[in-house]
Write a protein that holds these residues in place. Sequence first.
Motif, mmCIF file in Angstrom:
data_model
loop_
_atom_site.group_PDB
_atom_site.id
_atom_site.type_symbol
_atom_site.label_atom_id
_atom_site.label_comp_id
_atom_site.label_asym_id
_atom_site.label_seq_id
_atom_site.Cartn_x
_atom_site.Cartn_y
_atom_site.Cartn_z
ATOM 1 N N GLN A 291 0.855 -1.196 0.000
ATOM 2 C CA GLN A 291 0.000 0.000 0.000
ATOM 3 C C GLN A 291 0.889 1.243 0.000
ATOM 4 N N GLY A 292 0.604 2.144 -0.893
ATOM 5 C CA GLY A 292 1.375 3.386 -0.958
ATOM 6 C C GLY A 292 2.682 3.243 -1.728
ATOM 7 N N TYR A 293 2.946 2.048 -2.288
ATOM 8 C CA TYR A 293 4.195 1.882 -3.030
ATOM 9 C C TYR A 293 4.182 2.676 -4.338
ATOM 10 N N GLU A 294 2.954 3.019 -4.786
ATOM 11 C CA GLU A 294 2.856 3.828 -6.007
ATOM 12 C C GLU A 294 3.671 5.107 -5.832
ATOM 13 N N LEU A 295 3.495 5.723 -4.660
ATOM 14 C CA LEU A 295 4.200 6.984 -4.406
ATOM 15 C C LEU A 295 5.711 6.761 -4.409
ATOM 16 N N SER A 296 6.143 5.701 -3.717
ATOM 17 C CA SER A 296 7.589 5.446 -3.642
ATOM 18 C C SER A 296 8.174 5.190 -5.021
ATOM 19 N N VAL A 297 7.451 4.389 -5.814
ATOM 20 C CA VAL A 297 7.973 4.013 -7.134
ATOM 21 C C VAL A 297 7.996 5.224 -8.071
ATOM 22 N N ILE A 298 6.895 5.971 -8.090
ATOM 23 C CA ILE A 298 6.857 7.150 -8.969
ATOM 24 C C ILE A 298 7.878 8.180 -8.483
ATOM 25 N N ALA A 299 7.996 8.308 -7.161
ATOM 26 C CA ALA A 299 8.973 9.253 -6.610
ATOM 27 C C ALA A 299 10.392 8.863 -7.031
ATOM 28 N N GLY A 347 7.702 14.051 0.210
ATOM 29 C CA GLY A 347 6.885 14.872 -0.689
ATOM 30 C C GLY A 347 7.657 16.073 -1.212
ATOM 31 N N SER A 348 8.438 16.713 -0.331
ATOM 32 C CA SER A 348 9.219 17.889 -0.734
ATOM 33 C C SER A 348 10.244 17.520 -1.797
ATOM 34 N N VAL A 349 10.862 16.348 -1.612
ATOM 35 C CA VAL A 349 11.875 15.908 -2.579
ATOM 36 C C VAL A 349 11.242 15.696 -3.949
ATOM 37 N N VAL A 350 10.050 15.069 -3.966
ATOM 38 C CA VAL A 350 9.390 14.798 -5.251
ATOM 39 C C VAL A 350 9.040 16.114 -5.947
ATOM 40 N N PRO B 4 21.904 20.794 -11.487
ATOM 41 C CA PRO B 4 22.213 19.469 -10.950
ATOM 42 C C PRO B 4 20.917 18.692 -10.742
ATOM 43 N N ARG B 5 21.007 17.390 -10.848
ATOM 44 C CA ARG B 5 19.803 16.578 -10.735
ATOM 45 C C ARG B 5 19.194 16.703 -9.333
ATOM 46 N N PRO B 6 17.919 16.323 -9.194
ATOM 47 C CA PRO B 6 17.116 16.588 -8.010
ATOM 48 C C PRO B 6 17.718 16.171 -6.668
ATOM 49 N N SER B 7 16.901 16.412 -5.651
ATOM 50 C CA SER B 7 17.166 15.963 -4.285
ATOM 51 C C SER B 7 18.144 16.823 -3.514
ATOM 52 N N VAL B 8 18.529 17.962 -4.078
ATOM 53 C CA VAL B 8 19.384 18.874 -3.330
ATOM 54 C C VAL B 8 18.638 19.291 -2.070
ATOM 55 N N LEU B 9 17.324 19.463 -2.247
ATOM 56 C CA LEU B 9 16.493 19.854 -1.100
ATOM 57 C C LEU B 9 16.593 18.827 0.020
ATOM 58 N N ALA B 10 16.677 17.548 -0.387
ATOM 59 C CA ALA B 10 16.757 16.489 0.624
ATOM 60 C C ALA B 10 17.990 16.672 1.489
#
Lengths: 370, 319
Positions: A291-299, A347-350, B4-10
């Motif tokens: 459950q919720g793996y969609e987000l992880s995979v798309i992310a 979420g912020s990273v995505v 640069p590619r993403p995730s710098v925010l991380a």
Amino acid sequence: MTPRRLTPVLRLQECGIIAVILVLGILLTWFGGTVRAPVFERGADGARHRVYETGADGARVPAFAVRNKFLNAQNLAQLAKDTSFIAIMAVGSALVIISGGIDLSVGSLYALASVLGALVLRHLGPEGSGAAHHGWQGILLAAAACLGAAAACRAINGALIVVLRVHPFVVTLGSMAILRGLAFVITSGQSVGGFPDGLRALVRFQAGDGLTVIPLAAMVLATVAGWIFLGRLAAGRRAYAVGGNEQAARFSGIRVARVKLLVYTLSGLSAGVAAFLAIGYYGAASSGDGQGYELSVIAAAVVGGASLSGGRGSALGVVLGALVIQMIGSGIVLLGIDQNYSQIVLGSVVIAAVVLDNLNTWLARRQFLK
Amino acid sequence: MKIPRPSVLACLLLSASAAFAAGGRTITIGVIAKSQSNPVFQAARVGAEEAARDLGARLHADIRIDWRTPNDEDAQKQAQAVEQLVLAGADGIAVSCSDANKLTDAINAAVDHGVPVATFDSDAPASRRFVTFGIDDEKCGEVIMATLVKTMNGRGVVAILAGSQNAPNLQKRMRGAVAEAARHPGITIRGVYYHKETPQDAAAKVEQVMEANPDINGWAMVAAACLFTDNALPWQPGAVKCVAMDALPPELAYLRSGQVQVLYAQQCYQWGYRSVELLVDRILLDRSPASVKEVSPLIRVDPSNVDAFARNWDVWLRK
């Protein structure tokens, strides 16, 4: 290496994300601190045993060693293992994304493939009625059930998308409910366990200091297969073409329907592989899995550089994206940060990845126009 | 120009957060509940943190709680959390297992690494955890149905609200309720109804079922997420009898209004408190409980004791 030889390496699309991984690694090593870990050694029987030493009062006490929380073999092995399940699925989903589609049902497909494989394995397990008849052939049968079902389900999705011209979002959204429902009906909501020891021993086999070889090897193989498909085979180049501009691809003679059907089937296959490895490793499956793996995979795909508008992305980038996401999750644990913040960080990273991606496209277009 | 590619925010987020992570500790206890979104586990978290504070003061130890609960139920993530906690140097782990089969190996590996594990609420019986603390789920289902049958004077049509199909403990409660109903010839079960475990989904399910089956005059809610929200029950007080699980603050309003006759409270605050107590006993004092299974009794809450019971929540949720 001469500067000329270095050029292709530096041009590598994934350079940025590799740099991010290195920075994350340095930060986690620096701030993660140390831990007192028990010391183990391998006995003559090959099993791991605790090491004991004699204390100041002459008593036999377990030995401990102080080591860095992040930068130690066991933690890195754990990180690789945890990444592998999502990364394998993400490689498959990336093919769909690159071809301009989307896959919202990967978690449900993972659940269905898991329970089907688990039911076959339980039948062949120590308490199953087929235990006496099958050895490794039985495990292969279970793998075939797992992979076959996942590939078939996804092929049906692909067929619905190309034949009925239904938007992939709708088809995979519907499949998300249907596949999980099927998994529930098949298992009546019960966890399915009791697998043959051979499979569990194989998937959990550890080399060195806790390196779980099989999931890691499967991740590497999936990455190489994805790289060959996308970079070396005509079918992969067609997937880029379809994702970049479907109409143009059609007019240039590419059989768009065939390409879409293929990438959805391969995506299903990758979910089946991940599901089979996970049931082997964790020893059970239930309809609630994934459950919720969609987000992880798309992310993982997006962070790894796959463009949601299609036409761009790579297998290596997606695997590295999965690693970044896992490192963030692992880092939150190692640093003792309140887990309530984990979803916010993910979420912020995505969002940051998509914004940077759009900015990158805009800048590239501007440069091209100049 | 190439960005640069993403995730710098991380990186930035992690480095900022790392500043807060410093600080010495004597004992770290990892607590892994089933899901963040279920309020009963928030009470368990408060219980665990208060146990750490109380026991720390009593034993002159610095006891830290490392809360590692997935946002939604996911046994695989729980197993990974157990493994991560061991590597991060946790001294003990308390876990409520979403899938016992999946957690067993992770728990055993933790024990092999010298980390004692206690389970609460939902056990992993085949694992080498040294203690489990929680209710007897099948018995709980029986008690709920028996009480409902009594309030309905032994006759009527009942529905069972059973939460998520994937939760083994809810399945056990449901089986207990069905078995108990079978002992009463005047009782007909209209159906067992599942739903996604959010208050809105549960409330929608109850409304839907009542709309389709107006003859239902009793509800056995072995999972009562619908009562975590206001105005979830589409009946006048007393028109339909209802006995439900748990007694969280929002549920108590239904008891006061007469829409629910009896609630059975689990000691969710104690899940955290008692688990930490048992772990600290084991880690610091090398003491083990008399029995591996420590059953926490259900607390009956009805209009006669609802106000007294409500005051507990001021403590349990730090009001």
